[in-house]
Design a protein around this motif. Structure first.
Motif, PDB file in Angstrom:
ATOM      1  N   ILE A 127     -14.931  16.837  39.038  1.00  0.00           N
ATOM      2  CA  ILE A 127     -13.850  17.470  38.273  1.00  0.00           C
ATOM      3  C   ILE A 127     -14.079  17.276  36.784  1.00  0.00           C
ATOM      4  O   ILE A 127     -13.940  18.228  35.997  1.00  0.00           O
ATOM      5  CB  ILE A 127     -12.480  16.915  38.718  1.00  0.00           C
ATOM      6  CG1 ILE A 127     -12.160  17.397  40.136  1.00  0.00           C
ATOM      7  CG2 ILE A 127     -11.381  17.335  37.742  1.00  0.00           C
ATOM      8  CD1 ILE A 127     -10.942  16.748  40.755  1.00  0.00           C
ATOM      9  N   ILE A 128     -14.452  16.074  36.373  1.00  0.00           N
ATOM     10  CA  ILE A 128     -14.707  15.810  34.950  1.00  0.00           C
ATOM     11  C   ILE A 128     -15.879  16.643  34.451  1.00  0.00           C
ATOM     12  O   ILE A 128     -15.805  17.261  33.369  1.00  0.00           O
ATOM     13  CB  ILE A 128     -14.958  14.301  34.728  1.00  0.00           C
ATOM     14  CG1 ILE A 128     -13.655  13.529  34.950  1.00  0.00           C
ATOM     15  CG2 ILE A 128     -15.500  14.046  33.320  1.00  0.00           C
ATOM     16  CD1 ILE A 128     -13.821  12.029  34.972  1.00  0.00           C
ATOM     17  N   ILE A 129     -16.949  16.718  35.220  1.00  0.00           N
ATOM     18  CA  ILE A 129     -18.109  17.530  34.827  1.00  0.00           C
ATOM     19  C   ILE A 129     -17.736  19.003  34.733  1.00  0.00           C
ATOM     20  O   ILE A 129     -18.157  19.706  33.805  1.00  0.00           O
ATOM     21  CB  ILE A 129     -19.275  17.331  35.820  1.00  0.00           C
ATOM     22  CG1 ILE A 129     -19.833  15.923  35.712  1.00  0.00           C
ATOM     23  CG2 ILE A 129     -20.382  18.350  35.606  1.00  0.00           C
ATOM     24  CD1 ILE A 129     -20.494  15.612  34.381  1.00  0.00           C
ATOM     25  N   SER A 130     -16.934  19.497  35.670  1.00  0.00           N
ATOM     26  CA  SER A 130     -16.545  20.917  35.622  1.00  0.00           C
ATOM     27  C   SER A 130     -15.677  21.208  34.410  1.00  0.00           C
ATOM     28  O   SER A 130     -15.823  22.250  33.776  1.00  0.00           O
ATOM     29  CB  SER A 130     -15.841  21.330  36.912  1.00  0.00           C
ATOM     30  OG  SER A 130     -14.614  20.640  37.049  1.00  0.00           O
ATOM     31  N   ILE A 131     -14.782  20.301  34.044  1.00  0.00           N
ATOM     32  CA  ILE A 131     -13.953  20.495  32.847  1.00  0.00           C
ATOM     33  C   ILE A 131     -14.832  20.523  31.604  1.00  0.00           C
ATOM     34  O   ILE A 131     -14.671  21.394  30.732  1.00  0.00           O
ATOM     35  CB  ILE A 131     -12.871  19.394  32.758  1.00  0.00           C
ATOM     36  CG1 ILE A 131     -11.839  19.588  33.862  1.00  0.00           C
ATOM     37  CG2 ILE A 131     -12.199  19.407  31.381  1.00  0.00           C
ATOM     38  CD1 ILE A 131     -10.858  18.439  34.003  1.00  0.00           C
ATOM     39  N   ILE A 132     -15.780  19.601  31.515  1.00  0.00           N
ATOM     40  CA  ILE A 132     -16.703  19.568  30.367  1.00  0.00           C
ATOM     41  C   ILE A 132     -17.515  20.865  30.298  1.00  0.00           C
ATOM     42  O   ILE A 132     -17.678  21.454  29.223  1.00  0.00           O
ATOM     43  CB  ILE A 132     -17.620  18.332  30.449  1.00  0.00           C
ATOM     44  CG1 ILE A 132     -16.805  17.065  30.215  1.00  0.00           C
ATOM     45  CG2 ILE A 132     -18.760  18.434  29.439  1.00  0.00           C
ATOM     46  CD1 ILE A 132     -17.557  15.775  30.499  1.00  0.00           C
TER      47      ILE A 132
END
Length: 81
Positions: free
Chosen positions: A69-74
Motif C-alpha cells: 500500500i505504501i509503495i502504491s501510494i508513492i
C-alpha cells in the motif's frame, strides 16, 4: 489462500496449452534433458507452493500488505505529479 492456488491451475494449464501450440510448429528435440527439466520444474514448483502455504498458515502477511500500500501510494504520487 489455498483456493487462490487452486484457481491458478486452469490459467497455468491454458497458458501451457497455448505455448505448446506455438511450439508444435518449431523444430524441437525431446531428449532426456527436457524430461529432467520438466520434472525438476514440477518438483520445485510443488515444494515452493507447499512451503508458501505452510508459511502463510503460520505467519501473517500484514507487513507485506502495508508495504504494498505504501509503495502504491508513492508510485501514484510520482506518476501523477
Amino acid at each position: 489462500s489455498k483456493i487462490s492456488f487452486l484457481l491458478a491451475i486452469p490459467a497455468i494449464a491454458g497458458a501451457s496449452v497455448l505455448q505448446l501450440k506455438n511450439a508444435i510448429g518449431q523444430n524441437f528435440e525431446f531428449n532426456y534433458l527436457v524430461l529432467i527439466s520438466i520434472t525438476l520444474s514440477f518438483l520445485f514448483s510443488y515444494f515452493t507452493v507447499k512451503f508458501f502455504l505452510d508459511y502463510i498458515n503460520k505467519f501473517s502477511l500484514n507487513i507485506f500488505v502495508i508495504y504494498r500500500i505504501i509503495i502504491s501510494i508513492i508510485l501514484f504520487i510520482i506518476i501523477y505529479n
